[in-house]
Write an enzyme that holds these catalytic residues in place. Sequence first.
Site, PDB file in Angstrom:
ATOM      1  CG  ASN A   9      45.656  36.460  47.667  1.00 23.71           C
ATOM      2  OD1 ASN A   9      45.540  36.919  48.796  1.00 23.71           O
ATOM      3  ND2 ASN A   9      45.119  37.023  46.591  1.00 23.71           N
ATOM      4  CE  LYS A  11      41.695  35.622  46.283  1.00 26.14           C
ATOM      5  NZ  LYS A  11      40.786  35.505  45.154  1.00 26.14           N
ATOM      6  CG  HIS A  97      44.155  40.059  43.564  1.00 24.55           C
ATOM      7  ND1 HIS A  97      42.793  40.000  43.404  1.00 24.55           N
ATOM      8  CD2 HIS A  97      44.587  38.776  43.597  1.00 24.55           C
ATOM      9  CE1 HIS A  97      42.418  38.720  43.345  1.00 24.55           C
ATOM     10  NE2 HIS A  97      43.500  37.966  43.451  1.00 24.55           N
ATOM     11  CD  GLU A  99      39.709  38.940  44.954  1.00 23.19           C
ATOM     12  OE1 GLU A  99      40.382  39.066  45.988  1.00 23.19           O
ATOM     13  OE2 GLU A  99      39.446  37.835  44.434  1.00 23.19           O
ATOM     14  CD  GLU A 169      45.354  35.875  40.537  1.00 24.27           C
ATOM     15  OE1 GLU A 169      45.549  34.850  41.183  1.00 24.27           O
ATOM     16  OE2 GLU A 169      44.833  36.893  41.021  1.00 24.27           O
ATOM     17  N   GLY A 175      37.957  32.265  41.965  1.00 26.32           N
ATOM     18  CA  GLY A 175      36.933  31.888  42.932  1.00 26.32           C
ATOM     19  C   GLY A 175      35.673  31.314  42.319  1.00 26.32           C
ATOM     20  CB  SER A 214      39.467  27.959  39.811  1.00 22.90           C
ATOM     21  OG  SER A 214      38.454  28.878  40.169  1.00 22.90           O
TER      22      SER A 214
HETATM   23  P1  13P Z   1      41.080  31.215  43.684  1.00 20.18           P
HETATM   24  O1  13P Z   1      42.238  30.260  43.670  1.00 20.18           O
HETATM   25  O2  13P Z   1      40.234  31.111  44.915  1.00 20.18           O
HETATM   26  O3  13P Z   1      40.288  31.168  42.412  1.00 20.18           O
HETATM   27  O4  13P Z   1      41.709  32.696  43.763  1.00 20.18           O
HETATM   28  C1  13P Z   1      42.714  33.039  42.856  1.00 20.18           C
HETATM   29  C2  13P Z   1      43.280  34.329  43.257  1.00 20.18           C
HETATM   30  O5  13P Z   1      42.650  35.362  43.145  1.00 20.18           O
HETATM   31  C3  13P Z   1      44.635  34.332  43.838  1.00 20.18           C
HETATM   32  O6  13P Z   1      45.133  35.614  43.946  1.00 20.18           O
END
Ligand code: 13P
Length: 254
Positions: A9, A11, A97, A99, A169, A175, A214
């Site tokens: 992903n 983003k 997601h 976010e 997640e 992140g 992560s």
């Molecule tokens: P990270 O791997 O950067 O922590 O992000 C995970 C994520 O949100 C994947 O959708």
Amino acid sequence: MRKPMVAGNWKMNGDIVTNEHLFTAIRGGLERASIAQVDVVVCPPYPYLGQAAAWLNDTGVVLGAQNLCSQPNGAFTGEVSATMLSDLGCGWVIIGHSERRTILGEDDELVARKVEIALAEGLGVIVCVGESLQERDAGVTEAVLGRQVDAFCALAGGAAAERFVVAYEPVWAIGTGKTASPEMAQAAHAFIRARLASGGVGHAADIRILYGGSVKANNASSLFGMPDIDGGLIGGASLVADDFLNICRAAQAA
Ligand code: 13P
């Protein structure tokens, strides 16, 4: 037997030039990676789906999108439909997601509507669930995951297992560099699978549940070694070709 999946992903990262470097490195590495037993998915931002399709179309890597509109077409300025994603060659779409849930206000009902329209178009879905740090600290992780899973259980029950993927997640691990321990993640994955089963999903045992938050090349093996962890949804590490390919290798080896 559930085939492992690793989905990147991206983003809201990348541009035409840096993407080209990343695609070149992924293409070069794929030949040496021996990851035939892994479904590899790359989800760039919408504007680069065409670029990604051109670079990846003969590699076996499948294209995915990060979101879609819950409506089929019409006056929805700025939105992108399931049909458009299919048209661009997407096989998968990430839905719900954290976010989007927390920053953009998507709720369980909207997530379910998006899942429904994506499945109707023939797309595979990667539906995200996960608790915040406050929710974990308050001891309500299972209540939160249960509520999120219940919202799409009926849709999961009606979909082919190969096209329905859940991603756990934990919001506090995204992140932040704080990964859930393999045991903690396994407990959540087992709970999600049991919840799908008790919610009437007859093929819950065949549905892949990915871990995200992560995941790095150095922790992927221990996570993917757990019985209910079927691969990963990768953020930051999917922007570095070697790291992403090493995570794919870890999934193959698990
Ligand atoms: P990270 O791997 O950067 O922590 O992000 C995970 C994520 O949100 C994947 O959708």
